[in-house]
Design an enzyme around this catalytic site. Structure first.
Site, PDB file in Angstrom:
ATOM      1  CG  ASP A   1      -7.464  -2.504  -2.705  1.00 37.95           C
ATOM      2  OD1 ASP A   1      -8.255  -1.847  -1.996  1.00 37.95           O
ATOM      3  OD2 ASP A   1      -6.236  -2.450  -2.739  1.00 37.95           O
TER       4      ASP A   1
ATOM      5  CB  SER B   1      -0.867  -0.037   1.197  1.00 35.12           C
ATOM      6  OG  SER B   1      -2.059   0.920   1.202  1.00 35.12           O
TER       7      SER B   1
ATOM      8  CG  HIS C   1      -5.823  -2.146   0.853  1.00 40.06           C
ATOM      9  ND1 HIS C   1      -5.113  -1.852  -0.417  1.00 40.06           N
ATOM     10  CD2 HIS C   1      -5.160  -1.825   1.834  1.00 40.06           C
ATOM     11  CE1 HIS C   1      -4.189  -1.050   0.048  1.00 40.06           C
ATOM     12  NE2 HIS C   1      -3.952  -0.939   1.298  1.00 40.06           N
TER      13      HIS C   1
END
Length: 276
Positions: free
Chosen positions: A223, A108, A253
């Site tokens: 996601d 991320s 995610h």
């Protein structure tokens, strides 16, 4: 497995918290882990528990303003601070494993940091792995985005609750609860951090063709927190031939904490073993 923790000096001599996990026997390779926004390095237990028996040493640290590291929560003065922190930690890890291949893994926000770093400072890296990198605007309140841009001009270090929807983390309810109850997790960001993330993401996308080390890039197709479009765009623009794209159908995610994590870890190990 051997475990250790401690502190190292990052940018501006800030003492950052780190952890290491070493296999009982001699390691075959090293993975340097960079966590996501608002979380910390202790949230990757499934990933670590899988890689250690495969012969990989894991080194991770809590980013400034995160977890057990000091600093205003969710704030940086300049993006360069994060890059210098990674550089300092990379140097530390390399000094401990001078002959082993080193792979930079980021998830991320950490995925954006890893890709951005690999484009600028890849000399000691054997490859880079990006999990759902933050290359497109995260799904947060449009009002907060506008507010952040206004505050950037008058109070760039003002703390804002970005109100992350915890249900976007994983399809596993137990993992959602684990995240929600974690006292080291926060949802605070500042206008300066938002601006620095936006600039870094644009620069990283613009320079994707300059990547010159092996790449593994994966993202869950469902996601709802970080759009997969940014990952697809980056991958399409990478010209280096040794690249691998994996899209996990219906994945959320955090692939490493999602229902299909066994498949994710098998793919990751296959890629790492092929690049030793």
């Amino acid at each position: 497995m051997q475990y250790a923790e401690g502190k190292f000096r990052g940018a501006g001599e800030l003492e950052l918290y780190y952890q290491t996990w070493q296999p009982a026997n001699a390691a075959r390779g090293v993975v340097l882990l960079v966590h996501g926004f608002g979380e910390h390095s202790s949230r990757y237990n499934y990933l670590i528990e899988h890689l250690i028996p495969q012969g990989y040493a894991i080194h991770a640290f809590d980013l400034r303003g995160h977890g057990r590291s000091p600093g205003a929560r969710g704030h940086v003065n300049q993006w360069r601070e994060l890059q210098d922190d990674v550089r300092a930690f990379t140097d530390k890890v390399t000094s401990q494993h001078p002959t082993l291949p080193l792979f930079l893994f980021g998830h991320s926000f950490g995925g954006l940091i890893a890709l951005n770093y690999a484009l600028q400072s890849s000399a000691n890296l054997h490859g880079v792995i990006a999990s759902a990198p933050l290359l497109a605007q995260a799904k947060i309140s449009p009002f907060l985005i506008v507010l952040s841009r206004v505050l950037q001009r008058v109070k760039p270090n003002f703390a804002v609750n970005v109100k992350i929807d915890v249900t976007t983390i994983s399809r596993d309810p137990a993992e959602v609860q684990r995240y929600a109850k974690d006292r080291l997790v926060h949802s605070t960001g500042t206008p300066r951090m938002a601006q620095e993330i936006e600039k870094a993401a644009l620069w990283t996308l613009d320079h994707a063709a300059h990547l010159r080390i092996p790449l593994l890039l994966y993202h869950g197709s469902a996601d709802r927190l970080v759009p997969i479009a940014g990952s697809r765009q980056f991958y399409a623009q990478v010209t280096f031939p040794d690249k691998c794209w994996i899209e996990y159908a219906d994945g959320y995610h955090e692939s490493h904490n999602d229902r299909d994590r066994a498949k994710v870890f098998a793919d990751l190990t296959t890629w790492l073993d092929a690049h030793l």
